[in-house]
Design an enzyme around this catalytic site. Sequence first.
Site, PDB file in Angstrom:
ATOM      1  N   HIS A 170       0.845  -1.206   0.000  1.00 51.50           N
ATOM      2  CA  HIS A 170       0.000   0.000   0.000  1.00 51.50           C
ATOM      3  C   HIS A 170       0.880   1.254   0.000  1.00 51.50           C
ATOM      4  O   HIS A 170       0.587   2.237  -0.687  1.00 51.50           O
ATOM      5  CB  HIS A 170      -0.886   0.039   1.250  1.00 51.50           C
ATOM      6  N   GLN A 198     -18.256  -6.442  -1.404  1.00 43.88           N
ATOM      7  CA  GLN A 198     -17.398  -7.294  -2.230  1.00 43.88           C
ATOM      8  C   GLN A 198     -17.077  -8.628  -1.568  1.00 43.88           C
ATOM      9  O   GLN A 198     -16.350  -9.446  -2.119  1.00 43.88           O
ATOM     10  CB  GLN A 198     -16.120  -6.563  -2.639  1.00 43.88           C
TER      11      GLN A 198
HETATM   12  P1  AMP Z   1      -6.451  -3.902  -0.476  1.00 42.25           P
HETATM   13  O1  AMP Z   1      -6.322  -3.085   0.773  1.00 42.25           O
HETATM   14  O2  AMP Z   1      -5.973  -5.304  -0.342  1.00 42.25           O
HETATM   15  O3  AMP Z   1      -7.821  -3.772  -1.102  1.00 42.25           O
HETATM   16  O4  AMP Z   1      -5.447  -3.247  -1.519  1.00 42.25           O
HETATM   17  C1  AMP Z   1      -5.505  -1.885  -1.833  1.00 42.25           C
HETATM   18  C2  AMP Z   1      -4.652  -1.644  -3.047  1.00 42.25           C
HETATM   19  O5  AMP Z   1      -3.319  -2.035  -2.790  1.00 42.25           O
HETATM   20  C3  AMP Z   1      -5.134  -2.454  -4.268  1.00 42.25           C
HETATM   21  O6  AMP Z   1      -5.032  -1.650  -5.425  1.00 42.25           O
HETATM   22  C4  AMP Z   1      -4.148  -3.598  -4.300  1.00 42.25           C
HETATM   23  O7  AMP Z   1      -3.969  -4.146  -5.589  1.00 42.25           O
HETATM   24  C5  AMP Z   1      -2.887  -2.916  -3.813  1.00 42.25           C
HETATM   25  N1  AMP Z   1      -1.935  -3.899  -3.278  1.00 42.25           N
HETATM   26  C6  AMP Z   1      -2.188  -4.918  -2.426  1.00 42.25           C
HETATM   27  N2  AMP Z   1      -1.077  -5.658  -2.210  1.00 42.25           N
HETATM   28  C7  AMP Z   1      -0.099  -5.084  -2.951  1.00 42.25           C
HETATM   29  C8  AMP Z   1       1.288  -5.383  -3.166  1.00 42.25           C
HETATM   30  N3  AMP Z   1       1.892  -6.424  -2.572  1.00 42.25           N
HETATM   31  N4  AMP Z   1       1.985  -4.589  -3.999  1.00 42.25           N
HETATM   32  C9  AMP Z   1       1.398  -3.520  -4.617  1.00 42.25           C
HETATM   33  N5  AMP Z   1       0.097  -3.197  -4.450  1.00 42.25           N
HETATM   34  C10 AMP Z   1      -0.641  -3.967  -3.635  1.00 42.25           C
END
Ligand code: AMP
Length: 280
Positions: A41, A65
């Site tokens: 993040h 979701q």
């Molecule tokens: P989430 O909180 O899991 O919904 O993720 C929020 C954003 O962070 C989304 O756009 C994810 O694709 C991105 N994200 C999650 N894990 C990673 C990672 N390891 N590297 C880069 N972006 C990530």
Amino acid sequence: MKIISNPLELKQYVKNKTRDSLGEQKSIGFVPTMGALHEGHISLIKKAKEQNDIVVVSIFVNPTQFLAGEDLDTYPKKDEADKKICEFSGVDVVFFPRAEDIYSEDEVSLLAPKVRGYVLEGTSRPGHFNGVLTVVMKLLHIVSPTRAYFGKKDAQQLHLIMLMVQQFFMDVEIVPVDTLRESDGLALSSRNVYLSPSQREEALKLSASLHLAHKMLRQNIFDANIITHKMRECLKPLEVEYVVVLNRDFELIEKVEIGNSVILVEAIVGKTRLLDNIWL
Ligand code: AMP
């Protein structure tokens, strides 16, 4: 750093902030998250900081979701640590709504495409992408960002969001960000906390299988069948949901085309569904 939970207040705040005293337009970078922030993040936030005048991060575990029986109630929550991470990372505004700030009774609905929303992750999680697109549409309307940042790790989500922005003629640039990994290859994910030490070892098979695919490409093996077959062997004994080679339009292809392909894998470790991919 400002923390706002009311959508209309955020809308007004952003409106006031985007014009400076000389009336010049300022750019807004937006990073939507479900919290339990990690380095992945933070890499999105850093990119948003580099490219914009103002950075807004949302932290919202979006109920629509999650399917019945999924981990909505146990999804990791680290509100205070998340706020500190945002503060250290130079975020200007954190949007922290409650579900009732975002949703009401008898909602207008937004549906994921019937094909591309129901393959891959959409097969085992039918309807998941309806919730994703709905919340992203709402958040983009609340924040009105110049650019919004999404991880390539969630490749299908990223693809569908880009499709939505294109098909609804929305005025925002979607910026894909590379996957951040642990030093041993494991893609960072908020759900990694569910893994026991032995499950974490098993989870390494996902990145190892992608590493193997990369090695085969270096040996001039481009055939998707051969590559996915070898990857499946490498993933044993995990429960594999899919291993596929797609082009950037998310269509199955028979041969990897460098510059226009993604290899995706999803497998279940214990009860945790893990995704990983490489963009070629
Ligand atoms: P989430 O909180 O899991 O919904 O993720 C929020 C954003 O962070 C989304 O756009 C994810 O694709 C991105 N994200 C999650 N894990 C990673 C990672 N390891 N590297 C880069 N972006 C990530």
